[in-house]
Design an enzyme around this catalytic site. Structure first.
Site, PDB file in Angstrom:
ATOM      1  N   CYS A  75      10.418  26.741  16.511  1.00 40.39           N
ATOM      2  CA  CYS A  75      10.709  27.639  15.799  1.00 40.39           C
ATOM      3  C   CYS A  75       9.362  28.395  15.735  1.00 40.39           C
ATOM      4  CB  CYS A  75      11.337  27.712  14.421  1.00 40.39           C
ATOM      5  SG  CYS A  75      11.665  28.986  13.658  1.00 40.39           S
ATOM      6  N   HIS A 159      15.853  23.613  15.013  1.00 44.18           N
ATOM      7  CA  HIS A 159      14.947  23.075  14.181  1.00 44.18           C
ATOM      8  C   HIS A 159      16.272  21.383  14.550  1.00 44.18           C
ATOM      9  CE1 HIS A 159      11.934  25.213  12.076  1.00 44.18           C
ATOM     10  NE2 HIS A 159      12.823  25.829  11.788  1.00 44.18           N
ATOM     11  N   GLU A 161      14.166  18.549  14.731  1.00 46.27           N
ATOM     12  CA  GLU A 161      13.897  17.178  13.992  1.00 46.27           C
ATOM     13  C   GLU A 161      14.515  17.918  12.284  1.00 46.27           C
ATOM     14  OE1 GLU A 161      12.339  20.181  14.791  1.00 46.27           O
ATOM     15  OE2 GLU A 161      11.901  21.001  12.878  1.00 46.27           O
TER      16      GLU A 161
END
Ligand code: GLN
Length: 184
Positions: A75, A159, A161
């Protein structure tokens, strides 16, 4: 294998947690000397303007340009690496353009080489306006690249994560292993 996570701002803790879950030594990077000897570096999501300002203040922009190992930007991290910022991947990224109507959304992503869709979490995600011929597009949404690789640089506009799915991080670690093979 030791992987650094740029920890100036944004979702760095989540990347550290996921890397540790994968059995990798993960360290937070805030100053240029901390890059020495790392096998890879993650640039997390957050706010690219703030991150770039802090990077300039600490000399991390030049240090990351000189960093020889694989890079993974998510991002805002993807924005930071593009042609017009650090210039480490041949992409032009437009900020906040993906969700002109819905700023943030979740969508399943079909990633090249994976059978199961990946749970894509998009938060004011960047839009890839142009990709050079050397860039491999690994996933798209509505015709827009969301996961791309050029050599040792991997970028995602979403994302990974923030999910429980480790596959994109594992893909990055595979690039790290390939590069270690090349360099030794
Ligand atoms: N919109 C942010 C930027 O321009 C990126 C958002 C994110 O990293 N989730 O930097």
């Amino acid at each position: 294998m030791t992987i650094g996570v740029l920890a100036l701002q944004g979702a760095f803790r989540e990347h550290v947690a996921m890397l540790r879950r994968l059995g990798v030594e993960a360290v937070e990077v805030r100053l240029p000397p901390q890059l020495d000897g790392l096998d890879g570096l993650v640039i997390p999501g957050g706010e690219s303007t703030a991150m770039l300002r802090l990077m300039g203040l600490y000399g991390l922009d030049e240090a990351i340009r000189a960093f020889p190992a694989p890079l993974f930007g998510t991002c805002a991290g993807m924005i930071v690496l593009d042609r017009e910022r650090l210039g480490l991947i041949d992409l032009v990224v437009e900020r906040n353009a993906f969700g002109r109507q819905v700023a943030s959304f979740e969508a399943p992503i079909g990633i090249e080489g994976d059978d199961e869709p990946f749970p894509g979490v998009f938060i004011r995600a960047p839009w890839v306006a142009d990709a050079g011929p050397g860039v491999a597009i690994l996933a798209e949404i509505d015709g827009h690249p969301v996961l791309a690789r050029e050599g040792r640089v991997l970028v995602a506009s979403f994302h990974p994560e923030l999910t429980d799915d480790t596959r994109v991080h594992e893909r990055f670690l595979q690039i790290v292993r390939e590069e270690q093979g090349v360099r030794t």
